[in-house]
Design a protein around this motif. Structure first.
Motif, PDB file in Angstrom:
ATOM      1  N   SER A 283       0.814  -1.209   0.000  1.00  0.00           N
ATOM      2  CA  SER A 283       0.000   0.000   0.000  1.00  0.00           C
ATOM      3  C   SER A 283       0.853   1.266   0.000  1.00  0.00           C
ATOM      4  O   SER A 283       0.378   2.325  -0.400  1.00  0.00           O
ATOM      5  CB  SER A 283      -0.931   0.004   1.214  1.00  0.00           C
ATOM      6  OG  SER A 283      -0.179   0.022   2.409  1.00  0.00           O
ATOM      7  N   LEU A 284       2.086   1.163   0.447  1.00  0.00           N
ATOM      8  CA  LEU A 284       2.959   2.326   0.503  1.00  0.00           C
ATOM      9  C   LEU A 284       3.900   2.404  -0.689  1.00  0.00           C
ATOM     10  O   LEU A 284       4.661   3.363  -0.807  1.00  0.00           O
ATOM     11  CB  LEU A 284       3.786   2.300   1.801  1.00  0.00           C
ATOM     12  CG  LEU A 284       2.991   2.341   3.108  1.00  0.00           C
ATOM     13  CD1 LEU A 284       3.937   2.302   4.293  1.00  0.00           C
ATOM     14  CD2 LEU A 284       2.100   3.565   3.178  1.00  0.00           C
ATOM     15  N   MET A 285       3.875   1.382  -1.556  1.00  0.00           N
ATOM     16  CA  MET A 285       4.792   1.358  -2.696  1.00  0.00           C
ATOM     17  C   MET A 285       4.264   2.210  -3.856  1.00  0.00           C
ATOM     18  O   MET A 285       3.042   2.292  -4.081  1.00  0.00           O
ATOM     19  CB  MET A 285       4.983  -0.082  -3.193  1.00  0.00           C
ATOM     20  CG  MET A 285       5.765  -0.980  -2.269  1.00  0.00           C
ATOM     21  SD  MET A 285       5.945  -2.633  -3.010  1.00  0.00           S
ATOM     22  CE  MET A 285       6.882  -3.458  -1.739  1.00  0.00           C
ATOM     23  N   THR A 286       5.192   2.814  -4.585  1.00  0.00           N
ATOM     24  CA  THR A 286       4.820   3.447  -5.848  1.00  0.00           C
ATOM     25  C   THR A 286       4.703   2.360  -6.922  1.00  0.00           C
ATOM     26  O   THR A 286       5.074   1.198  -6.714  1.00  0.00           O
ATOM     27  CB  THR A 286       5.874   4.483  -6.259  1.00  0.00           C
ATOM     28  OG1 THR A 286       7.113   3.805  -6.503  1.00  0.00           O
ATOM     29  CG2 THR A 286       6.079   5.523  -5.163  1.00  0.00           C
ATOM     30  N   GLU A 287       4.187   2.750  -8.106  1.00  0.00           N
ATOM     31  CA  GLU A 287       4.037   1.786  -9.191  1.00  0.00           C
ATOM     32  C   GLU A 287       5.384   1.205  -9.611  1.00  0.00           C
ATOM     33  O   GLU A 287       5.517  -0.002  -9.857  1.00  0.00           O
ATOM     34  CB  GLU A 287       3.359   2.456 -10.391  1.00  0.00           C
ATOM     35  CG  GLU A 287       2.969   1.502 -11.506  1.00  0.00           C
ATOM     36  CD  GLU A 287       1.919   0.494 -11.059  1.00  0.00           C
ATOM     37  OE1 GLU A 287       1.895  -0.628 -11.602  1.00  0.00           O
ATOM     38  OE2 GLU A 287       1.110   0.818 -10.144  1.00  0.00           O
ATOM     39  N   VAL A 288       6.413   2.064  -9.672  1.00  0.00           N
ATOM     40  CA  VAL A 288       7.748   1.605 -10.041  1.00  0.00           C
ATOM     41  C   VAL A 288       8.287   0.626  -9.004  1.00  0.00           C
ATOM     42  O   VAL A 288       8.865  -0.418  -9.340  1.00  0.00           O
ATOM     43  CB  VAL A 288       8.696   2.813 -10.202  1.00  0.00           C
ATOM     44  CG1 VAL A 288      10.121   2.330 -10.475  1.00  0.00           C
ATOM     45  CG2 VAL A 288       8.213   3.725 -11.331  1.00  0.00           C
ATOM     46  N   GLU A 289       8.056   0.929  -7.733  1.00  0.00           N
ATOM     47  CA  GLU A 289       8.535   0.040  -6.662  1.00  0.00           C
ATOM     48  C   GLU A 289       7.836  -1.308  -6.716  1.00  0.00           C
ATOM     49  O   GLU A 289       8.452  -2.356  -6.472  1.00  0.00           O
ATOM     50  CB  GLU A 289       8.313   0.710  -5.299  1.00  0.00           C
ATOM     51  CG  GLU A 289       9.222   1.900  -5.046  1.00  0.00           C
ATOM     52  CD  GLU A 289       8.864   2.610  -3.743  1.00  0.00           C
ATOM     53  OE1 GLU A 289       7.726   2.411  -3.262  1.00  0.00           O
ATOM     54  OE2 GLU A 289       9.706   3.363  -3.235  1.00  0.00           O
TER      55      GLU A 289
ATOM     56  N   ASN B 271       6.649  -2.816  -9.405  1.00  0.00           N
ATOM     57  CA  ASN B 271       7.185  -3.578 -10.545  1.00  0.00           C
ATOM     58  C   ASN B 271       8.554  -4.156 -10.218  1.00  0.00           C
ATOM     59  O   ASN B 271       8.844  -5.320 -10.513  1.00  0.00           O
ATOM     60  CB  ASN B 271       7.277  -2.680 -11.783  1.00  0.00           C
ATOM     61  CG  ASN B 271       5.894  -2.279 -12.300  1.00  0.00           C
ATOM     62  OD1 ASN B 271       4.923  -3.014 -12.100  1.00  0.00           O
ATOM     63  ND2 ASN B 271       5.807  -1.130 -12.961  1.00  0.00           N
ATOM     64  N   ARG B 272       9.411  -3.344  -9.589  1.00  0.00           N
ATOM     65  CA  ARG B 272      10.744  -3.838  -9.233  1.00  0.00           C
ATOM     66  C   ARG B 272      10.641  -4.966  -8.209  1.00  0.00           C
ATOM     67  O   ARG B 272      11.367  -5.963  -8.287  1.00  0.00           O
ATOM     68  CB  ARG B 272      11.591  -2.702  -8.675  1.00  0.00           C
ATOM     69  CG  ARG B 272      12.000  -1.666  -9.722  1.00  0.00           C
ATOM     70  CD  ARG B 272      12.777  -0.545  -9.061  1.00  0.00           C
ATOM     71  NE  ARG B 272      13.194   0.456 -10.044  1.00  0.00           N
ATOM     72  CZ  ARG B 272      13.784   1.610  -9.734  1.00  0.00           C
ATOM     73  NH1 ARG B 272      14.026   1.893  -8.457  1.00  0.00           N
ATOM     74  NH2 ARG B 272      14.122   2.462 -10.679  1.00  0.00           N
ATOM     75  N   SER B 273       9.764  -4.788  -7.238  1.00  0.00           N
ATOM     76  CA  SER B 273       9.604  -5.817  -6.197  1.00  0.00           C
ATOM     77  C   SER B 273       9.088  -7.108  -6.798  1.00  0.00           C
ATOM     78  O   SER B 273       9.537  -8.212  -6.446  1.00  0.00           O
ATOM     79  CB  SER B 273       8.650  -5.319  -5.107  1.00  0.00           C
ATOM     80  OG  SER B 273       9.161  -4.151  -4.492  1.00  0.00           O
ATOM     81  N   ALA B 274       8.119  -6.991  -7.722  1.00  0.00           N
ATOM     82  CA  ALA B 274       7.566  -8.191  -8.348  1.00  0.00           C
ATOM     83  C   ALA B 274       8.641  -8.914  -9.144  1.00  0.00           C
ATOM     84  O   ALA B 274       8.721 -10.159  -9.119  1.00  0.00           O
ATOM     85  CB  ALA B 274       6.391  -7.798  -9.253  1.00  0.00           C
ATOM     86  N   ALA B 275       9.481  -8.160  -9.869  1.00  0.00           N
ATOM     87  CA  ALA B 275      10.559  -8.783 -10.649  1.00  0.00           C
ATOM     88  C   ALA B 275      11.545  -9.489  -9.727  1.00  0.00           C
ATOM     89  O   ALA B 275      12.000 -10.612 -10.020  1.00  0.00           O
ATOM     90  CB  ALA B 275      11.273  -7.715 -11.475  1.00  0.00           C
TER      91      ALA B 275
END
Length: 496
Positions: A469-475, A477-481
């Motif tokens: 909930s605190l992540m940005t969209e870029v964060e 995507n990086r976390s998912a990768a």
């Protein structure tokens, strides 16, 4: 070994005796200066009276014999004493007096005595029988009055009295006022009396000072023991309650009052199963560390730790000190968040040490009117809280998620401006006619946003914590990768 231990005991006793003697010597010097200063006005008045009496007895003798020179010497010494008195009279009792100061007192006493020795020798050389008796009586009275003034200073009394007595004895024998044998007898008698008075005064001074020092040391020891006892007792009471007892704000009467409090309950999930799997030493170490950390957090947030019930912790806000109902509730919620975060950190430490079984918390918080005060008997009592609102906090803790913080409706209403929470299924609790609407705390929004309920997982070789909930969209995507890459590596090793 016994000889070494005995030697150590002797050395310790010697050190204590040396310290005690140092204190006695210091206190004697202080008392000497205080008493001398106290008698300075009396000494000045006494010297003036003696001078006037001698001058009125035979003014021509005082002038013709040159004895008036002694008057000027006496005036000079008394003026120095008066200056010292005026400079020191408003100062407090000194904490330390040097040997140099004591020597200055002795030198001043000697020069005062020297002035009167000169007077006796000059005046008795030309005095008649009647005036000679007056001079002898006056100077001898002066000598003994100095013994009183210098009661705690034997050296100052000695250098003041004995020279005058010796000069009188020599003068009455040399100038034919008395036979030599009678003069020697009287002089020796007066001198022995003076010495006896000096020794008696000195012995009395030493005894008094020794008793004062022993009393001071005993009082200091009692204070130290009381401080140590207070430090030990403080561990059994919350700091707020302990301070209230010491300041007298808390009585020992069996009495209670109604106050609106915010009550916190926490419990370790599956503690019974953990106890079965861990050795008692490991369990004690973990539990004590956990309770120590939780107590420190509670104290930092102003909470009163009510009790530890095994692994459970009970804390309340609003008594004996309160900042208002809203602030008390906010402080309790902040404390609960800090405790959950600290427990997560502790779990990482314990996992790195190889302990697979560690703690997860459930927390329940409620705000309402409770009865708080002393409960028990006249011989044994406990300062605690009771009431249905306390029971409700315990029920909320039981219903909370693992690692979650469950708030009662009233608590949530007090902190909803800065927290995010989800309403959960109502609870039916004994003592409450209507179902309770609890809220599961998810995150806070005050200041720098931080998570309360996120995804956390700990394994011996895995540590994962995130809050989507605190992540940005870029964060995201990086976390998912990163997670996909980690999962691919794990699955590849499993297939191998």
């Amino acid at each position: 070994m016994q000889r070494i231990l005995a030697q150590g005991t002797v050395d310790q006793d010697t050190i204590i005796d040396d310290e005690k003697q140092t204190l006695i010597d210091r206190e004697i010097r202080i008392q000497q200066t205080v008493e001398v200063q106290k008698f300075i006005p009396t000494s000045i008045v006494g010297n003036i009276c003696v001078v006037v009496v001698f001058f009125l007895a035979d003014p021509r003798l005082v002038i013709s014999s040159g004895a008036f020179v002694a008057y000027f010497l006496t005036a000079a010494m008394q003026s120095l004493s008066l200056r010292s008195y005026l400079r020191l009279r408003h100062r407090p009792r000194p904490e330390e007096v040097s040997q140099r100061r004591i020597r200055a007192i002795n030198i001043s006493a000697f020069f005062t005595s020297f002035a009167w020795v000169i007077f006796s020798l000059l005046a008795l050389r030309q005095a008649g029988p009647d005036v000679a008796i007056t001079i002898l009586m006056g100077t001898t009275a002066f000598a003994f009055s100095c013994l009183v003034a210098f009661a705690s200073s034997p050296m100052a009394g000695l250098v003041t009295a004995l020279p005058v007595v010796a000069a009188n004895g020599f003068a009455v024998a040399a100038f034919g006022h008395l036979p030599i044998w009678l003069s020697v007898l009287i002089t020796c008698t007066v001198a022995v009396t003076a010495i006896f008075c000096l020794l008696a005064n000195w012995q009395k001074t030493k005894v008094n000072v020794q008793q004062q020092v022993e009393s001071t040391l005993a009082e200091a020891q009692r204070s130290k023991e009381k401080e140590l006892l207070s430090h030990r007792l403080a561990k059994y009471l919350s700091p707020q309650l302990f301070d209230a007892i010491l300041t007298g704000n808390q009585t020992d009467e069996i009495t209670a009052k109604r106050k609106k409090l915010t009550v916190f309950f926490s419990d370790i999930v599956g503690f019974t199963e953990i106890t079965d799997r861990l050795e008692s030493e490991e369990l004690s170490a973990l539990l004590n560390r956990y309770l120590t950390e939780m107590s420190a957090i509670a104290e930092a947030h102003g909470g009163t730790v009510d009790k530890f019930i095994g692994d459970a912790v009970v804390v309340y806000f609003g008594d004996p000190e309160t900042k208002g109902v809203k602030e008390d509730a906010a402080a309790c919620v902040r404390m609960a968040i800090a405790m959950q975060e600290r427990v997560f950190e502790l779990k990482q430490e314990w996992l790195e040490l190889g302990l697979d079984d560690t703690f997860d918390l459930r927390v329940g918080i409620n705000t309402g009117y409770c009865t708080v005060g002393n409960f028990g008997s006249d011989m044994r009592m406990d300062y605690t809280i009771i009431g249905s609102e306390v029971n409700l906090a315990a029920r909320l803790e039981t219903a909370s998620e693992v690692g979650g913080i469950l708030l009662a409706n009233e608590t949530y209403a007090l902190v909803k401006d800065w927290v995010n929470a989800d309403e959960v299924a109502p609870l039916t609790v004994k003592g409450f006619s209507r179902p309770i609407r609890p809220y599961m705390l998810r995150s806070v929004t005050e200041g720098k946003r931080s998570t309360v309920k996120g995804f956390r997982r700990s394994e011996p070789h895995l540590s994962l914590s995130m809050n989507t909930s605190l992540m940005t969209e870029v964060e995201r995507n990086r976390s998912a990768a990163a997670l996909r890459e980690a999962l691919k590596d794990i699955e590849g090793r499993v297939s191998d």
